[in-house]
Design a protein around this motif. Structure first.
Motif, short mmCIF file in Angstrom:
data_model
loop_
_atom_site.label_atom_id
_atom_site.label_comp_id
_atom_site.label_asym_id
_atom_site.label_seq_id
_atom_site.Cartn_x
_atom_site.Cartn_y
_atom_site.Cartn_z
N PHE A 108 -0.75 37.11 -7.18
CA PHE A 108 -0.22 37.99 -6.12
C PHE A 108 1.02 38.71 -6.64
O PHE A 108 1.14 39.94 -6.54
CB PHE A 108 0.10 37.12 -4.90
CG PHE A 108 0.78 37.83 -3.76
CD1 PHE A 108 0.25 38.99 -3.21
CD2 PHE A 108 1.96 37.33 -3.21
CE1 PHE A 108 0.87 39.64 -2.15
CE2 PHE A 108 2.59 37.97 -2.15
CZ PHE A 108 2.06 39.13 -1.62
N GLU A 109 1.94 37.96 -7.25
CA GLU A 109 3.17 38.59 -7.74
C GLU A 109 2.88 39.58 -8.87
O GLU A 109 3.48 40.65 -8.93
CB GLU A 109 4.13 37.51 -8.25
CG GLU A 109 4.75 36.72 -7.10
CD GLU A 109 5.99 35.96 -7.51
OE1 GLU A 109 6.70 35.50 -6.62
OE2 GLU A 109 6.26 35.82 -8.73
N GLN A 110 1.93 39.19 -9.73
CA GLN A 110 1.61 40.10 -10.84
C GLN A 110 1.02 41.41 -10.31
O GLN A 110 1.28 42.47 -10.85
CB GLN A 110 0.64 39.42 -11.81
CG GLN A 110 1.32 38.36 -12.65
CD GLN A 110 0.35 37.56 -13.50
OE1 GLN A 110 -0.70 38.07 -13.91
NE2 GLN A 110 0.69 36.33 -13.79
N TRP A 111 0.22 41.32 -9.28
CA TRP A 111 -0.38 42.52 -8.67
C TRP A 111 0.71 43.39 -8.06
O TRP A 111 0.74 44.60 -8.23
CB TRP A 111 -1.40 42.06 -7.62
CG TRP A 111 -2.08 43.18 -6.89
CD1 TRP A 111 -2.85 44.16 -7.43
CD2 TRP A 111 -2.06 43.41 -5.47
NE1 TRP A 111 -3.32 44.99 -6.43
CE2 TRP A 111 -2.86 44.54 -5.22
CE3 TRP A 111 -1.46 42.76 -4.39
CZ2 TRP A 111 -3.06 45.06 -3.94
CZ3 TRP A 111 -1.68 43.25 -3.12
CH2 TRP A 111 -2.47 44.39 -2.89
N LEU A 112 1.66 42.71 -7.34
CA LEU A 112 2.73 43.48 -6.69
C LEU A 112 3.66 44.14 -7.70
O LEU A 112 4.25 45.18 -7.42
CB LEU A 112 3.56 42.55 -5.79
CG LEU A 112 2.90 42.03 -4.52
CD1 LEU A 112 3.90 41.23 -3.70
CD2 LEU A 112 2.33 43.18 -3.68
N SER A 114 3.23 45.88 -10.21
CA SER A 114 2.94 47.27 -10.57
C SER A 114 3.49 48.22 -9.49
O SER A 114 4.00 49.30 -9.80
CB SER A 114 1.44 47.48 -10.78
OG SER A 114 0.76 47.12 -9.60
N PHE A 115 3.40 47.81 -8.22
CA PHE A 115 3.94 48.65 -7.13
C PHE A 115 5.47 48.68 -7.21
O PHE A 115 6.10 49.72 -7.03
CB PHE A 115 3.53 48.11 -5.76
CG PHE A 115 2.04 48.08 -5.51
CD1 PHE A 115 1.27 49.21 -5.71
CD2 PHE A 115 1.42 46.92 -5.07
CE1 PHE A 115 -0.09 49.19 -5.47
CE2 PHE A 115 0.06 46.89 -4.84
CZ PHE A 115 -0.71 48.02 -5.03
N ILE A 116 6.05 47.50 -7.46
CA ILE A 116 7.51 47.40 -7.49
C ILE A 116 8.07 48.26 -8.63
O ILE A 116 9.05 48.96 -8.47
CB ILE A 116 7.95 45.91 -7.59
CG1 ILE A 116 7.57 45.18 -6.29
CG2 ILE A 116 9.46 45.79 -7.85
CD1 ILE A 116 7.69 43.68 -6.33
N LYS A 117 7.36 48.22 -9.78
CA LYS A 117 7.78 49.05 -10.91
C LYS A 117 7.77 50.52 -10.55
O LYS A 117 8.57 51.32 -11.03
CB LYS A 117 6.84 48.80 -12.11
CG LYS A 117 7.43 47.86 -13.12
CD LYS A 117 6.60 47.88 -14.39
CE LYS A 117 6.55 46.46 -14.92
NZ LYS A 117 5.22 45.99 -15.21
N ASP A 118 6.84 50.90 -9.66
CA ASP A 118 6.75 52.30 -9.22
C ASP A 118 7.73 52.62 -8.10
O ASP A 118 7.65 53.69 -7.47
CB ASP A 118 5.32 52.60 -8.71
CG ASP A 118 4.36 52.85 -9.85
OD1 ASP A 118 4.84 53.04 -10.97
OD2 ASP A 118 3.14 52.83 -9.60
#
Ligand code: SF4
Length: 298
Positions: A108-112, A114-118
């Motif tokens: 879950f964190e790894q998926w998120l 990518s959004f957080i980096k954006d």
């Protein structure tokens, strides 16, 4: 500048998170919600079927695959057998729930990430109902993730959940006919009657769970064996017909006692017409699976 917000909603294959997704979709149609299901690779076939049915109602559901997301370069597939070895063949338990961290939270964190980096902030929708004791859901202090509880805000209680599913044309997931919640096939939160049912419904999955109890037999340093049902209780004890009979009889007594109480209270209009495995927490007098986690079961 407007803040970039990503709305995410995790489906466990359980009825509360499913009803939450449908409820959020009908209550906040303007929100662009990303639905996800963290597939540990050890889900019941009934859970996967239900997720497919939900997808027809909700639209695309991201399958976060714990095996591939946990994969560390050069080490091949990192499935439960690998994780178990890394944890010294110590099976996860209520006291040390490393499985949830490795197989649910990390993907879950790894998926998120990518959004957080954006530059997104994350709003994570959690299906804790208004009639449940205070629980916090997923929390982190290191990442910009805010948990949101629409059921609490709207006063949605247990008796509303099935109505939400039904008015969206969904039945309860099939596993509720013999098990009280979703989650891994070998989950240690299962009660003995559920293990007996797993053996009956999915003998291959029962065998797989049994094999994990053996750990790494080639490793001579492992002196102690760990068991899903607790120390001194290997799953193979359930293969004895006399043991099965005792478990089934005890379960039936509890159901009969509960039904008597339910009939009494139904006259007062306190209970809804749930089926037996859907009411297992009440039958065994435990709140929400005796502390089973929001991440895996909601
Ligand atoms: S469902 Fe059970 S075994 Fe699977 S990750 Fe959650 S707590 Fe662990």
């Amino acid at each position: 500048m407007t803040e970039k917000v990503k709305h995410v909603l995790g489906l466990s294959g359980g009825k509360d998170s499913s009803a939450l997704a449908l409820f959020v979709k009908e209550t906040y149609p303007e929100l662009d919600v990303e639905y996800f299901f963290t597939d540990t690779g050890y889900e019941l076939p009934e859970t996967n079927e239900f997720i497919d049915q939900l997808e027809e109602k909700l639209g695309y559901i991201h399958r976060l695959n714990a095996r591939s997301l946990n994969n560390i370069e050069g080490r091949g597939e990192k499935d439960f057998a690998h994780l178990l070895k890394e944890h010294g063949n110590y099976l996860p338990s209520q006291r040390d729930r490393w499985c949830t961290v490795q197989m649910k939270l990390k993907p879950f964190e790894q998926w998120l990430d990518s959004f957080i980096k954006d530059g997104y902030k994350i709003k994570n929708y959690v299906g804790i109902r208004a009639d449940e004791p205070e629980r916090v859901g997923y929390m982190t202090i290191e990442k910009p993730i805010e948990s949101v509880f629409p059921f609490r805000e709207h006063g949605i209680v247990r008796s509303d959940i099935e109505n939400i599913l039904q008015r969206n044309g969904l039945e309860l997931p099939e596993y509720y006919k013999w098990r009280s919640r979703s989650g891994c096939t070998f989950c240690f939160y299962q009660r003995k009657i559920e293990w007996v049912k797993l053996m009956e419904k999915h003998p291959d999955l029962f065998e797989e769970a049994k094999a994990f109890e053996k750990g790494d037999d080639n490793n001579t340093t492992v002196g102690e064996r760990f068991y899903w049902m607790g120390q001194g209780q290997p799953l193979e004890t359930l293969e004895d017909p006399a043991v099965q009979k005792r478990i089934i009889e005890n379960h039936e007594k509890k159901v009969a006692r509960f039904n008597k109480k339910k009939r009494r209270n139904a006259l007062l209009g306190d209970f809804e017409g749930y089926c037996e495995f859907n009411e297992l927490d009440d039958i065994y007098d435990e709140a929400e699976g005796g502390g089973a986690c929001v991440t895996c079961y909601k």
